[in-house]
Design an enzyme around this catalytic site. Structure first.
Site, short mmCIF file in Angstrom:
data_model
loop_
_atom_site.label_atom_id
_atom_site.label_comp_id
_atom_site.label_asym_id
_atom_site.label_seq_id
_atom_site.Cartn_x
_atom_site.Cartn_y
_atom_site.Cartn_z
CB CYS A 102 30.74 20.00 9.36
SG CYS A 102 30.71 18.94 8.76
CB CYS A 106 32.02 15.99 2.42
SG CYS A 106 30.85 17.39 2.14
CB THR A 193 31.54 13.99 9.82
OG1 THR A 193 32.35 14.16 10.42
CG2 THR A 193 30.86 15.04 9.51
CD GLU A 259 32.03 16.21 14.76
OE1 GLU A 259 32.28 16.64 16.15
OE2 GLU A 259 32.22 17.50 14.45
CG HIS A 294 37.64 13.42 3.28
ND1 HIS A 294 35.88 14.02 3.14
CD2 HIS A 294 36.96 14.00 4.74
CE1 HIS A 294 35.37 14.36 3.81
NE2 HIS A 294 35.61 14.68 4.80
CE1 TYR A 298 37.00 17.98 5.88
CE2 TYR A 298 39.67 17.88 5.39
CZ TYR A 298 38.32 17.76 6.42
OH TYR A 298 37.90 16.55 7.13
CB CYS A 301 33.57 22.49 3.82
SG CYS A 301 34.56 21.39 4.86
CD GLU A 449 35.83 17.63 9.47
OE1 GLU A 449 35.05 18.70 9.76
OE2 GLU A 449 35.15 17.63 8.79
C1 LIG Z 1 35.77 16.75 13.62
C2 LIG Z 1 36.22 15.63 13.07
C3 LIG Z 1 35.30 14.80 11.87
C4 LIG Z 1 35.67 14.17 11.88
N1 LIG Z 1 35.28 12.64 10.20
C5 LIG Z 1 35.39 11.94 9.82
C6 LIG Z 1 34.34 11.04 9.39
O1 LIG Z 1 33.52 10.71 9.22
N2 LIG Z 1 34.93 9.37 8.78
C7 LIG Z 1 36.19 9.07 9.39
O2 LIG Z 1 36.14 8.34 9.14
N3 LIG Z 1 36.67 9.98 10.55
C8 LIG Z 1 37.14 11.63 10.09
N4 LIG Z 1 37.83 11.95 11.38
C9 LIG Z 1 39.02 11.38 11.69
C10 LIG Z 1 40.20 11.40 10.96
O3 LIG Z 1 39.77 11.17 10.45
C11 LIG Z 1 41.29 11.11 12.39
O4 LIG Z 1 41.16 12.17 13.32
C12 LIG Z 1 42.16 11.59 11.38
O5 LIG Z 1 42.84 10.22 10.80
C13 LIG Z 1 43.82 11.42 12.60
O6 LIG Z 1 43.60 10.37 13.46
P1 LIG Z 1 43.27 9.85 14.70
O7 LIG Z 1 42.47 11.32 15.34
O8 LIG Z 1 43.21 9.01 15.38
O9 LIG Z 1 45.23 10.98 14.72
P2 LIG Z 1 46.20 9.88 15.84
O10 LIG Z 1 46.31 9.42 14.04
O11 LIG Z 1 46.50 9.42 16.72
O12 LIG Z 1 47.53 11.42 14.86
C14 LIG Z 1 47.87 11.97 16.10
C15 LIG Z 1 49.52 12.45 15.83
O13 LIG Z 1 49.67 11.22 15.96
C16 LIG Z 1 50.86 10.65 14.43
N5 LIG Z 1 50.50 9.46 14.30
C17 LIG Z 1 49.68 8.87 14.04
N6 LIG Z 1 50.01 7.46 14.07
C18 LIG Z 1 51.73 7.81 13.64
C19 LIG Z 1 52.22 6.45 14.42
N7 LIG Z 1 52.17 5.04 13.01
N8 LIG Z 1 53.56 6.44 13.73
C20 LIG Z 1 53.58 8.04 14.04
N9 LIG Z 1 53.09 9.09 14.23
C21 LIG Z 1 52.39 9.00 13.90
C22 LIG Z 1 49.92 12.19 13.72
O14 LIG Z 1 50.66 12.25 12.71
C23 LIG Z 1 49.45 12.62 14.45
O15 LIG Z 1 50.39 13.59 14.44
C24 LIG Z 1 37.26 13.26 11.65
C25 LIG Z 1 37.91 14.34 12.71
C26 LIG Z 1 37.42 15.10 13.39
C27 LIG Z 1 38.84 15.94 13.98
#
Ligand SMILES: Cc1cc2nc3c(=O)[nH]c(=O)nc-3n(C[C@H](O)[C@H](O)[C@H](O)COP(=O)(O)OP(=O)(O)OC[C@H]3O[C@@H](n4cnc5c(N)ncnc54)[C@H](O)[C@@H]3O)c2cc1C
Length: 484
Positions: A102, A106, A193, A259, A294, A298, A301, A449
């Protein structure tokens, strides 16, 4: 000044003197920290692209600004056509090929394009002045050729509760104080990120907010070294291999991702850097637009990194003397098919993009979501096939030190010999690169990711169901069958 070189970029980030907690210690020389340094090199590659000797590559990275008189890096560009959107994906694939990881730039680009069109719409409805503010802000980013982190993801605590219902209201970043000249914000953004390699941060709300959630509806830009911001470095699988003397076991010898968890401990944001403040109706639109850009990203990238993984698998198959076996050829074809499907979706949602009232171009939302939903699956299947073809050594290879140890080296060289002419050390290099991407530090970006970045799979399913015009499809059937 525009179009920095990679070295100029590195110097500019060094001058910010950012501090972070890295594995229990405060680190104030991040660019030299061996855990962080490879990620900075990956970002630097996005600057060097604009100075490539190859005219075609240079043409991908260089473009004219739409908000100020300057030639700018495409990683800071507000897309002006579908051709621009396509070139973005091509550039991302190139960067993925070059770095095998990564390259972190982006997310700010995607945030900027979303904020640009959303601020315009908000101003049209409410007579606010966010759009001109953002244009001024972004012009400076372009002219100074800065890296911007796009910060959307809040910690979110109990997912079944709204921001105001959480035991701690700071689990969603919010305004805690309003002043005449700005606001004070508190909260955190997770999984950020490349934040430590960035000059600026664009903070956005993470949800479609509702009336009563105005304090959580805040979008702004701040420098990464603003007072009150704290960074806690995220671990990646096998990351401490980067601290070892020999680099062979790292897998990707030069580049890596990064990250961080970012805490906003009562950070002051001046008025001129605020781009949304309480207009709940538009937070969902901002989230949707950022996510769509975004999800398009993907397609470039991940396909670029996929090329590296496929190349490594084809090479190890050759080294192992199995490259002519029909099942191996077929597995490699399957990997290519999956990888090109990701790329095709990135290109498709770009080609079908459209002009927003603000003047920049948005991707086709349905196709961008299809792109990302494929990304949540195909890299996993590509990684599974890579593991199949590479063999068990992927998980059991001795260490680089043992390959140099006078007692063990002869045994390793004798028993890990393979087809004629292949050096054991080269076999190690290729296996370690594959390991890096399917189970090591590189798998954070290539797999985890791919699943969660830009939203977990359910978020794309929701958007696909909204965008698919199911009633329109039913109508087509009724017409065909003459059903009233
Ligand atoms: C390597 C990596 C890089 C990233 N880089 C960035 C970045 O640069 N900037 C940034 O802002 N974010 C970044 N992210 C964050 C990414 O956008 C989030 O991981 C993603 O939106 C999921 O949120 P979470 O990790 O909190 O998972 P969760 O929201 O906890 O999701 C986990 C599971 O729970 C479910 N879920 C969540 N909420 C609910 C609900 N209310 N009801 C029912 N099911 C639910 C989801 O569908 C999923 O199956 C990155 C993530 C990764 C892993």
């Amino acid at each position: 000044m525009t179009l920095k070189t990679g070295d100029e970029y590195k110097d500019s980030v060094k001058s910010l003197k950012l501090e972070a907690h890295v594995m229990g210690k405060k680190s104030d020389n991040l660019p030299e920290n061996p855990l962080v340094n490879p990620s900075m090199k990956a970002v630097a590659a996005t600057f060097d692209g604009a100075h490539s000797d190859n005219e075609e590559i240079r043409g991908l990275f260089r473009t004219r600004s739409s908000v100020c008189e300057a030639e700018v890096n495409r990683f800071a560009h507000l897309h002006q056509s579908t051709e621009d959107l396509v070139k973005k994906v091509l550039m991302q694939r190139y960067c993925g090929n070059l770095t095998g990881c990564c390259f972190q730039r982006c997310v700010g680009l995607d945030a900027a394009n979303a904020v640009f069109s959303t601020t315009y719409d908000v101003d049209q409805e409410y007579g606010t002045h966010y759009h001109q503010r953002f244009r001024d802000y972004w012009c400076k980013i372009q002219v100074d050729d800065l890296v911007v982190d796009g910060a959307m993801t809040d910690p979110k605590g109990d997912r079944s509760k709204r921001p105001g219902e959480q035991a701690d209201p700071d689990l969603y970043l919010r305004v805690v104080e309003k002043k005449n000249d700005g606001v004070v914000v508190r909260g955190a953004k997770l999984h950020q990120t490349g934040m430590l390699n960035s000059h600026e941060i664009i903070v956005m709300p993470t949800l479609n907010m509702r009336p009563g959630e105005e304090d959580w509806t805040i979008c702004f830009g701040v420098p990464t070294n603003a007072r009150g911001i704290r960074y806690i470095y995220g671990r990646q699988a096998s990351d401490t291999r980067k601290l070892e003397e020999l680099k062979l076991d790292v897998g990707n010898p030069i580049y890596g991702g990064q990250e961080v968890m970012t805490v906003f401990d009562d950070v002051f944001v001046p008025k001129e850097r605020i781009f949304l403040n309480g207009e709940v109706k538009y937070s969902g639109k901002l989230v949707e637009r950022f996510a769509a850009y975004h999800r398009q990203s993907y397609g470039g990238c991940k396909a670029g990194v996929g090329d590296v993984l496929i190349g490594a698998v084809a090479l190890i198959a050759r080294m192992h003397g199995i490259d002519r076996a029909s099942h191996v050829r077929d597995k490699i074809v399957e990997m290519i098919h999956l990888n090109e499907t990701l790329f095709s979706c990135g290109i498709a949602c770009s080609s079908m993009g459209y002009r927003t009232p603000a003047g920049n171009y948005e991707v086709d939302m349905l196709l961008a979501n299809v792109c990302k939903l494929n990304v949540t699956r195909f890299p996993y299947e590509i990684a599974r096939l890579a593991t199949d073809v590479a063999g068990g050594l992927l998980g059991t290879l001795p260490s680089a030190k043992d390959l140099e140890d006078p007692v063990t080296a002869p045994y390793i060289k004798k028993y890990l010999a393979t087809t004629e002419g292949v050096e054991v050390v080269d076999r190690f290099k290729v296996l370690r690169l594959i390991e890096n991407l399917v189970a090591g530090a590189g798998s954070v970006a290539y797999l985890i990711e791919s699943m969660h970045g830009a939203g977990s799979p359910m978020a794309q399913r929701i958007m696909i169901s909204r965008q698919a015009d199911l009633d329109g499809k039913i109508q087509k059937v009724k017409q065909l069958l003459n059903i009233n």
